[in-house]
Design a protein around this motif. Sequence first.
Motif, PDB file in Angstrom:
ATOM      1  N   SER A 124       0.831  -1.199   0.000  1.00  0.00           N
ATOM      2  CA  SER A 124       0.000   0.000   0.000  1.00  0.00           C
ATOM      3  C   SER A 124       0.870   1.256   0.000  1.00  0.00           C
ATOM      4  O   SER A 124       2.073   1.208   0.250  1.00  0.00           O
TER       5      SER A 124
ATOM      6  N   VAL B 172      -2.012   7.706   1.416  1.00  0.00           N
ATOM      7  CA  VAL B 172      -2.873   8.546   0.582  1.00  0.00           C
ATOM      8  C   VAL B 172      -2.312   9.966   0.485  1.00  0.00           C
ATOM      9  O   VAL B 172      -2.434  10.620  -0.558  1.00  0.00           O
TER      10      VAL B 172
ATOM     11  N   ALA C  94      -9.498   7.217   3.762  1.00  0.00           N
ATOM     12  CA  ALA C  94      -8.509   6.169   4.007  1.00  0.00           C
ATOM     13  C   ALA C  94      -7.136   6.801   4.160  1.00  0.00           C
ATOM     14  O   ALA C  94      -6.819   7.786   3.484  1.00  0.00           O
TER      15      ALA C  94
ATOM     16  N   LEU D 107      -3.866   3.260   0.677  1.00  0.00           N
ATOM     17  CA  LEU D 107      -4.589   2.515  -0.346  1.00  0.00           C
ATOM     18  C   LEU D 107      -3.621   1.556  -1.030  1.00  0.00           C
ATOM     19  O   LEU D 107      -2.416   1.830  -1.110  1.00  0.00           O
TER      20      LEU D 107
ATOM     21  N   ALA E 256      -4.860   0.855  -6.482  1.00  0.00           N
ATOM     22  CA  ALA E 256      -5.876   1.884  -6.260  1.00  0.00           C
ATOM     23  C   ALA E 256      -5.269   3.279  -6.371  1.00  0.00           C
ATOM     24  O   ALA E 256      -5.906   4.207  -6.886  1.00  0.00           O
TER      25      ALA E 256
ATOM     26  N   ALA F   1     -12.013   8.870  -2.147  1.00  0.00           N
ATOM     27  CA  ALA F   1     -11.534   7.490  -2.070  1.00  0.00           C
ATOM     28  C   ALA F   1     -11.759   6.955  -0.663  1.00  0.00           C
ATOM     29  O   ALA F   1     -11.610   7.686   0.318  1.00  0.00           O
ATOM     30  N   GLU F   2     -12.117   5.683  -0.574  1.00  0.00           N
ATOM     31  CA  GLU F   2     -12.285   5.033   0.720  1.00  0.00           C
ATOM     32  C   GLU F   2     -12.133   3.528   0.568  1.00  0.00           C
ATOM     33  O   GLU F   2     -12.253   2.987  -0.536  1.00  0.00           O
ATOM     34  N   SER F   3     -11.834   2.874   1.679  1.00  0.00           N
ATOM     35  CA  SER F   3     -11.812   1.411   1.725  1.00  0.00           C
ATOM     36  C   SER F   3     -13.069   0.960   2.448  1.00  0.00           C
ATOM     37  O   SER F   3     -13.299   1.347   3.600  1.00  0.00           O
TER      38      SER F   3
ATOM     39  N   SER G 240     -11.454  -1.002  -2.456  1.00  0.00           N
ATOM     40  CA  SER G 240     -11.163   0.426  -2.590  1.00  0.00           C
ATOM     41  C   SER G 240     -12.170   1.025  -3.564  1.00  0.00           C
ATOM     42  O   SER G 240     -12.340   0.512  -4.680  1.00  0.00           O
TER      43      SER G 240
ATOM     44  N   GLU H  54      -9.667  -5.521  -2.501  1.00  0.00           N
ATOM     45  CA  GLU H  54      -8.337  -5.490  -1.916  1.00  0.00           C
ATOM     46  C   GLU H  54      -7.880  -6.885  -1.503  1.00  0.00           C
ATOM     47  O   GLU H  54      -8.695  -7.706  -1.109  1.00  0.00           O
TER      48      GLU H  54
END
Length: 214
Positions: free
Chosen positions: A78, A81, A106, A109, A113, A138-140, A145, A213
């Motif tokens: 990852s 961000v 998040a 990421l 992503a 953006a978010e998980s 993602s 993910e």
Amino acid sequence: MNETDPLDLASLLCSRLCHDLLSPVGALTNGLELLADERDPEMRQRCFELLEQSARISADKLKFFRLAFGAAGGFGESVPVDEAKSVIEALVGDARRVELNWALAADRLPKGAVKVLLNFAQMGIDALVRGGTLDVGAESRGGASEIVVRAAGPRIAFDETIGKALEGKLAPRELSSRTAAAHMLSLLADQAGGGLQYMLSDGALVLGAVLPEG
């Protein structure tokens, strides 16, 4: 999805990189030539300002390419961000007349992503030929993602061939340096078992992705 020769895709991405860097690097060369012959203090100061601007834009683009196309982040799975955020802020600053709004839920990421997020943002900036707003989210969630980028302005310029490449509907023989990045994203999404989509309407371009993910 039709298979693409990895060497062909790599060549097209390199062509894209060279195309995008040609202008700022060329400006550096021209500025140095002018500076060598210029004796007027005010004009020399102006040359220094142009050199500084071109050097900054070149560095911003290289940072973008490193994250958007390269193996940035080492061997980790990852990327923070904030690293992607700073790159997008720099691109928006270079583009001017674009207002940037964030909705990031998040801290980190997956690499794939982040590549999607950065390329979506670049597509949105490119589409805002007369300026406008760029909303980046953006978010998980639920083991995936989710990424959304919306570009809105008085005029949206978006080649729908790029949209076809995003959705994996472009044949390998139709690829070009202009669509290579979008095709790369479609391969990433397919590998992750996710999907990409776009919507183009009057005054807005919306790009979305869901990438499982792990």
